[in-house]
Design a protein around this motif. Structure first.
Motif, PDB file in Angstrom:
ATOM      1  N   CYS A  49       2.190   2.039  -3.347  1.00 47.29           N
ATOM      2  CA  CYS A  49       1.192   2.693  -4.211  1.00 47.29           C
ATOM      3  C   CYS A  49       1.159   4.186  -3.901  1.00 47.29           C
ATOM      4  CB  CYS A  49      -0.187   2.070  -4.009  1.00 47.29           C
ATOM      5  SG  CYS A  49      -0.291   0.358  -4.603  1.00 47.29           S
ATOM      6  N   LEU A  50       1.128   4.517  -2.612  1.00 49.55           N
ATOM      7  CA  LEU A  50       1.019   5.924  -2.214  1.00 49.55           C
ATOM      8  C   LEU A  50       2.328   6.678  -2.416  1.00 49.55           C
ATOM      9  CD1 LEU A  50      -1.044   5.341   1.022  1.00 49.55           C
ATOM     10  CD2 LEU A  50      -1.797   6.647  -0.984  1.00 49.55           C
ATOM     11  N   GLY A 101       3.568   5.887  -6.434  1.00 48.44           N
ATOM     12  CA  GLY A 101       2.621   5.947  -7.542  1.00 48.44           C
ATOM     13  C   GLY A 101       2.526   4.636  -8.299  1.00 48.44           C
ATOM     14  N   PHE A 102       2.619   3.519  -7.571  1.00 47.09           N
ATOM     15  CA  PHE A 102       2.445   2.217  -8.223  1.00 47.09           C
ATOM     16  C   PHE A 102       0.959   1.883  -8.302  1.00 47.09           C
ATOM     17  CE2 PHE A 102       6.758   0.078  -6.976  1.00 47.09           C
ATOM     18  CZ  PHE A 102       7.426   1.007  -7.746  1.00 47.09           C
ATOM     19  N   THR A 103       0.593   1.133  -9.317  1.00 45.14           N
ATOM     20  CA  THR A 103      -0.732   0.533  -9.320  1.00 45.14           C
ATOM     21  C   THR A 103      -0.692  -0.697  -8.412  1.00 45.14           C
ATOM     22  OG1 THR A 103      -0.230  -0.955 -11.154  1.00 45.14           O
ATOM     23  CG2 THR A 103      -1.072   1.236 -11.734  1.00 45.14           C
ATOM     24  N   THR A 127      -4.320  -3.769  -1.763  1.00 46.05           N
ATOM     25  CA  THR A 127      -3.487  -2.616  -1.427  1.00 46.05           C
ATOM     26  C   THR A 127      -4.329  -1.443  -0.928  1.00 46.05           C
ATOM     27  OG1 THR A 127      -3.527  -2.010  -3.767  1.00 46.05           O
ATOM     28  CG2 THR A 127      -1.606  -3.202  -2.988  1.00 46.05           C
ATOM     29  N   THR A 166       0.836  -1.210   0.000  1.00 47.95           N
ATOM     30  CA  THR A 166       0.000   0.000   0.000  1.00 47.95           C
ATOM     31  C   THR A 166       0.869   1.257   0.000  1.00 47.95           C
ATOM     32  OG1 THR A 166      -1.755  -1.120   1.219  1.00 47.95           O
ATOM     33  CG2 THR A 166      -1.769   1.291   1.276  1.00 47.95           C
ATOM     34  N   THR A 167       1.911   1.222   0.814  1.00 45.85           N
ATOM     35  CA  THR A 167       2.776   2.396   0.919  1.00 45.85           C
ATOM     36  C   THR A 167       3.531   2.633  -0.393  1.00 45.85           C
ATOM     37  OG1 THR A 167       2.935   1.935   3.279  1.00 45.85           O
ATOM     38  CG2 THR A 167       4.502   3.515   2.400  1.00 45.85           C
TER      39      THR A 167
END
Lengths: 415, 415
Positions: A345-346, A349-351, A396, A342-343
């Motif tokens: 993604c944030l 900027g990963f999907t 995520t 999750t972190t």
């Protein structure tokens, strides 16, 4: 024609195979391809994956001793955590509180905290106590879906204590799921502060030979940073490791762009890790050499950093990217790879798909096990997770809880 | 003299009573006082706390039907989560991915996403489906230690759908552990975009009276922000709520310093929430009026914000501070208060003790239940957690895992 299976996991809403018929880690747009089989199933025999396909086909062809109904949930490969320090002598919650109240990690380290704090305790702790704590943390990681984990030494900083850490990492490993890395060059210990060259000599001439001879590690790693080990020192140590038969890894460009990524590429390292300050040239060199970037967003979170590694730029630049917890008592006290995803993604900027690829298939290549784990393909180790979500993006998105319902490890149902 | 207990929890390494013999929420230095009894125990009868003290004393004096041996671990009050939106019609992982790829929350909202997206789905969803999802999330929160939770409406934005949300929040509540807040003024719905005054009239003249008359909520809340409801509009709505017998809460100063904190103080609101951009005058006004600041660090994390609310400044300024998840499908998709506490330490510079006080005793006062839950004191509801850590600092330090071993809720062992 039917073939007996020990276990079939059926009725996956989404079966994430991570298989795109290519060898090697996924790069670029391929990191978004999870190889999804909707309504998929997987047959397992003798701890190995026998077949992957649609539920009706798998069920008809592979009558099984035991069947797990995934009830429409996501099924995916076991997570691989390719960078941890989870054999350590004591937690350091006092330092965490000091950091929250405003002291920097560097200030705490300079005052005798940090890695050297752990090193002092490591030399005093008994084997059994170390073993119990490490096994407990490894078990918790498994229950959070981490079926394969890399563990580094590096809190001993003397031959005997480094060996002890690697032995504990070996002994908590029931069947080849702990990849061991020798990190004697994690820090210069107190007693060599005024004679660092002597410590480097100890690492090269004493530690590496004994680690290699006793088969205690697969990789050699160095904390490459101006204030720790320079590029030139790191090269010497890694070359000694390679000569002794150890693969190379590198803590690179975490605090400053020192050229660690370029060194990793030059030496053919399996991975370069951290990379918060990696240069564009470093990214290009890693992509060219196929070095896996092991990114540690949970560490950025835990250190309260505003700045994250340029993860998006690395994927777009063709670097195979993996994720890891960096689980350690100073800068990342968590074993939960789901939080790390999750972190990522944030912070990067990963999907969701990129984060999952980075935590499974690519992470497996970052520890030299790309042919063995990280994807659901016939013949690979049967490390499989059934989640409690019905589409993979929720893994995520809905964060800081454990979405793992069932862990299958070597074909056996752990939970 | 002995008295029969239903349950005794004994051998706590640290029993955190959160009791300092003062009434009201803790402020300033008192937030660091956890009222720790080392080697403590607690006796429970009829769902209430009978006595708290040293293990030897409690065991001798209160022979129990059942005893739980905490084996040296931390025992603490059940966590109170005083700000959630956990009755919602659908998860929004698609918007999460858009945000990770670079779109802002405001852009997504302007394009019809965000709260208005949930509002459209809320009007279409059946009562049963809403109920199942909300109960599941509430159950997960309980297993993470949240024994009392506040739930807001605000995804209906029309009378019938707002009522439905509050009814679901009521129906998943087995015994008074869900505090309900009416938040009709969460957003201006699509159909009133050109006639916002008409919507405010609907909230004041139709929704508030029916919510109050049917006893569907204890509090009235408004999303006060220039782009949503102005200070003047918020005042009118909250005054109508107060006149109807509802306590006041306020989403205040989240994106801009609009004077929301000052308005909350002026109206005697029980809490002002978010407060990322609160002014110094707002902090002083809240401290003076005793308004609880409900801070939502998990939302800052989930929105990828570099800027956190000035939590340290608020504690030092004498404001009673509480923490909450803000659990909702757009800006904070987690029900895990333990993660929120860690993020408060990192984002605000709280100590572990301050985070624990904010998540128990002070959070109870933020939902008007300070005399009932939030501390381990004779006569209060027996909501008690046994953790898997032996000192309380590890609860916030070792993060993104669930440290709750045992939840006792109303004196009954849930897990």
């Amino acid at each position: 024609m039917s073939e007996r299976a020990d276990l079939v996991i059926t009725n996956a809403g989404e079966l994430l195979t991570l298989d795109d018929d290519e060898d090697g880690p996924a790069t670029g747009a391929a990191m978004r391809n999870l190889g999804i089989v909707e309504g998929g199933a997987i047959a397992i025999s003798d701890g190995r994956i026998l077949a992957v396909g649609r539920s009706s086909v798998i069920e008809a062809r592979y009558p099984a001793e035991r069947t797990i109904d995934a009830e429409g949930h996501v099924v995916m490969p076991g997570i691989v955590d390719p960078h941890t320090h989870l054999v350590f002598p004591a937690t350091r919650e006092d330092e965490f509180e000091m950091r929250c109240l405003g002291k920097s990690y560097e200030e705490i380290a300079a005052a005798g905290g940090g890695i050297r704090n752990s090193a002092r305790k490591m030399r005093a702790i008994g084997m059994k106590e170390l073993h119990v704590a490490a096994r407990r943390l490894r078990r918790s990681a498994l229950l959070h879906g981490t079926t394969t984990v890399e563990i580094k030494s590096g809190y001993g900083l003397e031959t005997e204590a480094e060996i002890r850490a690697l032995e504990v990492a070996r002994d908590i490993d029931d069947r080849g799921d702990v990849v061991r890395t020798f990190l004697g060059a994690h820090e210069v210990p107190d007693e060599y502060r005024k004679n660092r060259e002597e410590y480097i000599r100890l690492v090269i001439e004493e530690m590496i030979p004994v680690v290699a001879e006793r088969n205690l590690a697969s990789f050699c790693d160095v904390f490459c940073e101006e204030a720790v080990f320079t590029i030139a020192e790191s090269r010497r140590i890694l070359e000694a490791g390679i000569a002794a038969g150890l693969g190379a890894k590198l803590h690179a460009d975490e605090l400053h762009p020192t050229g660690g990524a370029e060194l990793a590429a030059e030496l053919g390292a399996v991975s370069a890790d951290h990379l918060i300050r990696v240069s564009s040239a470093g990214i290009a060199a890693m992509a060219e050499a196929g070095v896996v970037a092991v990114l540690l967003p949970g560490t950025s979170y835990f250190l309260g950093m505003k700045h994250f590694a340029p993860g998006r730029k690395m994927i777009d630049g063709g670097v195979p990217v993996a994720l890891a917890t960096d689980c350690n008592p100073g800068s990342s006290m968590t074993e939960n790879m789901q939080f790390v995803m999750t972190t990522a993604c944030l912070g990067y900027g990963f999907t969701a798909a990129e984060a999952i690829t980075a935590a499974t298939r690519n992470a497996a290549f970052a520890v030299g096990l790309g042919d063995e784990v990280g994807s659901l393909v016939r013949g690979k180790r049967a490390d499989v997770l059934v989640l409690d979500v019905t589409n993979y993006r929720r893994l995520t998105y809905h964060h800081s809880v454990n979405h793992v319902r069932t862990v299958v490890h070597h074909g056996e149902v752990v939970t």
